[in-house]
Enzyme design. Structure first.
Site, PDB file in Angstrom:
ATOM      1  N   HIS A   1      13.970 -87.256  43.807  1.00  0.00           N
ATOM      2  CA  HIS A   1      12.894 -87.467  42.848  1.00  0.00           C
ATOM      3  C   HIS A   1      12.520 -88.942  42.729  1.00  0.00           C
ATOM      4  CE1 HIS A   1      10.771 -85.153  39.795  1.00  0.00           C
ATOM      5  NE2 HIS A   1      10.671 -86.291  39.140  1.00  0.00           N
TER       6      HIS A   1
ATOM      7  N   LYS B   1       9.768 -74.297  33.782  1.00  0.00           N
ATOM      8  CA  LYS B   1       8.767 -75.364  33.991  1.00  0.00           C
ATOM      9  C   LYS B   1       8.696 -75.697  35.480  1.00  0.00           C
ATOM     10  CE  LYS B   1       7.260 -79.810  34.215  1.00  0.00           C
ATOM     11  NZ  LYS B   1       7.321 -80.698  35.366  1.00  0.00           N
TER      12      LYS B   1
ATOM     13  N   ASP C   1      -7.212 -70.286  35.799  1.00  0.00           N
ATOM     14  CA  ASP C   1      -6.855 -70.776  34.464  1.00  0.00           C
ATOM     15  C   ASP C   1      -5.325 -70.860  34.342  1.00  0.00           C
ATOM     16  OD1 ASP C   1      -6.301 -71.074  31.774  1.00  0.00           O
ATOM     17  OD2 ASP C   1      -7.801 -69.626  31.100  1.00  0.00           O
TER      18      ASP C   1
ATOM     19  N   GLU D   1       2.316 -84.730  39.606  1.00  0.00           N
ATOM     20  CA  GLU D   1       3.739 -85.117  39.576  1.00  0.00           C
ATOM     21  C   GLU D   1       4.270 -85.327  40.991  1.00  0.00           C
ATOM     22  OE1 GLU D   1       6.183 -82.544  37.121  1.00  0.00           O
ATOM     23  OE2 GLU D   1       7.994 -83.253  38.131  1.00  0.00           O
TER      24      GLU D   1
HETATM   25  C1  MEV Z   1      10.624 -81.248  37.133  1.00  0.00           C
HETATM   26  O1  MEV Z   1       9.221 -81.260  37.072  1.00  0.00           O
HETATM   27  C2  MEV Z   1      11.127 -79.837  37.305  1.00  0.00           C
HETATM   28  C3  MEV Z   1      12.641 -79.675  37.255  1.00  0.00           C
HETATM   29  O2  MEV Z   1      13.141 -80.267  36.065  1.00  0.00           O
HETATM   30  C4  MEV Z   1      12.916 -78.202  37.292  1.00  0.00           C
HETATM   31  C5  MEV Z   1      14.360 -77.830  37.045  1.00  0.00           C
HETATM   32  O3  MEV Z   1      15.104 -78.578  36.399  1.00  0.00           O
HETATM   33  O4  MEV Z   1      14.720 -76.712  37.505  1.00  0.00           O
HETATM   34  C6  MEV Z   1      13.284 -80.392  38.413  1.00  0.00           C
END
Ligand code: MEV
Length: 442
Positions: free
Chosen positions: A397, A284, A300, A88
């Site tokens: 991003h 995430k 892992d 990513e």
């Molecule tokens: C993207 O991979 C991760 C985010 O969505 C985490 C978040 O929103 O805190 C930017």
């Protein structure tokens, strides 16, 4: 000729690699090109390729994922170059920016809260519960004795079995019990060791019961349902934090002073404590950093994530794994995550890049690696929430994403350079980049 997708293939695993590849290629319109493409990802050194083929099964090629570095990661006063394997865009950049930011504010701090691993033998026994508990002391001795050949080496390294608990779950499922076993596995992740011990425990329990002449015949046997480690390790946990006076956050955002930024950041983290939709995305973001280190070091990542998400639910609802404290003019951002990792055994020394990653990290112990991986989780979490609560995530991003979009349009170097310049002050979107490339090509 294109092969029919609904035909069941028998004996695929027995085919030679080259024949597997050819067979798969027949599912495409252009089998020759597919074979060439997949082969172009084979390692040029045959012995290296054989190593990769043997990690898994039915391998026909390798799947590349970028291997990047986050520099300037200061943890407990020591500086690391941290390898991160992730596909990513923005993750390595976000981690690096965060590491730089905190390197000017005391670095990251980290401590181990525990290193216990867990395994279970699940079994059914039809006798009375109190009879089983009465036999437990001698049963435990038999269990421990029976695995001596397996535990001897681990004990030499300071690990082994810590405890065996008999858990009565007959109120949940008729006749169902488990041994809940805790282990110390030192620098190894310990999965093979734990599973070998547990499977032996199952056999020992059967023999032990068969030898209990005072029991009725039907109680001299049991059913071993399964024996397996648990990926939930709530006592193998690392705590990581960053802290600084509020005024050291003054320049984070042009519109907010340090305290206002910290309060907004705190609100965003609180939302991830009360709302499962936000919590999942928040966590995430943490695993963007942790998984990247796990993969780079041959660990892992599925096990690590599974434990983390279960741990995030330990209070009865799924919550953020990180939290904020603002006290006495100080901002503190804390992450607590379970993490079962190893720095010996498994892929850690077999995968040439995993081995190299560990060397780059100074050949850390497992506890040190727990700290490093959790720090990268925190670094990514801080960057994400900082962006979200200030300029928004898309600004950074999409800039990073620009290259992915340009590659999608098969832009050449000249077009890439022109687009990078053009989108410095333009909104990046799939459509806008497409239009720009089309205009260049007119
Ligand atoms: C993207 O991979 C991760 C985010 O969505 C985490 C978040 O929103 O805190 C930017």
């Amino acid at each position: 000729m294109r092969r029919k997708r609904d035909i069941i293939i028998s004996g695929f695993s027995k085919l030679l690699k080259e024949d597997k590849l050819k067979l798969v290629a027949e599912y495409f319109e252009n089998p020759g090109e597919v074979v060439s493409l997949l082969k172009s990802f084979w390692h040029s050194d045959e012995s290296q390729q054989k190593l990769f083929d043997e990690f898994s099964e039915n391998t026909i090629t390798n799947f590349y994922i970028p291997y990047g570095i986050a520099p300037n990661v200061i943890i407990n006063g020591r500086t690391y170059l941290v390898p991160m394997v992730i596909e990513e865009s923005s993750v390595v950049a976000a981690a690096s920016a965060s590491a730089k930011f905190w390197s000017e504010r005391g670095g990251f701090h980290s401590e181990i809260l525990g290193t216990k691993k867990v395994g279970q033998v699940h079994f059914s026994w039809t006798g009375e519960t109190h009879v089983l508990y009465a036999m437990l002391p001698s049963l435990k001795r038999s269990l421990i004795e029976s695995v001596k050949p397996i535990t001897a080496n681990m004990e030499k390294r300071g690990g082994g079995i810590l405890d065996i608990e008999l858990v009565d779950l007959t109120h949940e499922i008729e006749h169902y019990y488990q041994f809940l076993v805790t282990f110390e596995t030192k620098d190894s992740m310990g999965a093979n060791f734990i599973n070998s011990v547990l499977e032996e425990f199952g056999q020992t329990l059967k023999v032990f019961l068969s030898e209990q002449v005072h029991l009725a015949d039907e109680h001299r046997q049991c059913e071993i349902i399964m024996a397996i480690l648990s990926n939930y390790t709530p006592e193998c946990v690392v705590k990581t934090w960053v802290e600084c006076p509020l005024n050291q956050l003054d320049n984070v955002d042009e519109k907010l002073d340090g305290e206002a930024f910290a309060r907004k950041f705190e609100k965003a983290v609180k939302i991830a404590h009360v709302d499962v939709f936000r919590a999942t995305t928040h966590n995430k973001g943490i695993y963007n950093g942790i998984d990247a280190v796990a993969i780079a070091t041959g660990n892992d990542f599925r096990a690590i994530e599974a434990a983390g998400h279960a741990y995030a639910s330990r209070n009865g609802r799924y919550e953020s794994l990180s939290r904020v404290e603002i006290e006495d003019g100080m901002f503190r951002f804390i992450l607590e995550v379970p993490m079962a990792v190893g720095t010996v055994g498994g892929l850690t020394s077999l995968h040439p890049l995993a081995k190299q990653s560990l060397e780059l990290l100074g050949n850390p112990t497992a506890t040190e690696l727990m700290m490093i991986a959790s720090v990268m989780g925190m670094a990514n979490n801080f960057s994400a929430v900082k962006s979200l609560t200030t300029k928004g995530i898309q600004a950074g991003h999409m800039k990073m994403h620009l290259f992915n979009i340009l590659n999608h349009f098969k832009a050449n170097d000249e077009e890439k350079n022109a687009a990078t310049e053009h989108f410095k002050d333009q909104k990046v979107s799939f459509a806008s980049v497409g239009q720009y490339i089309a205009s260049l090509r007119k």
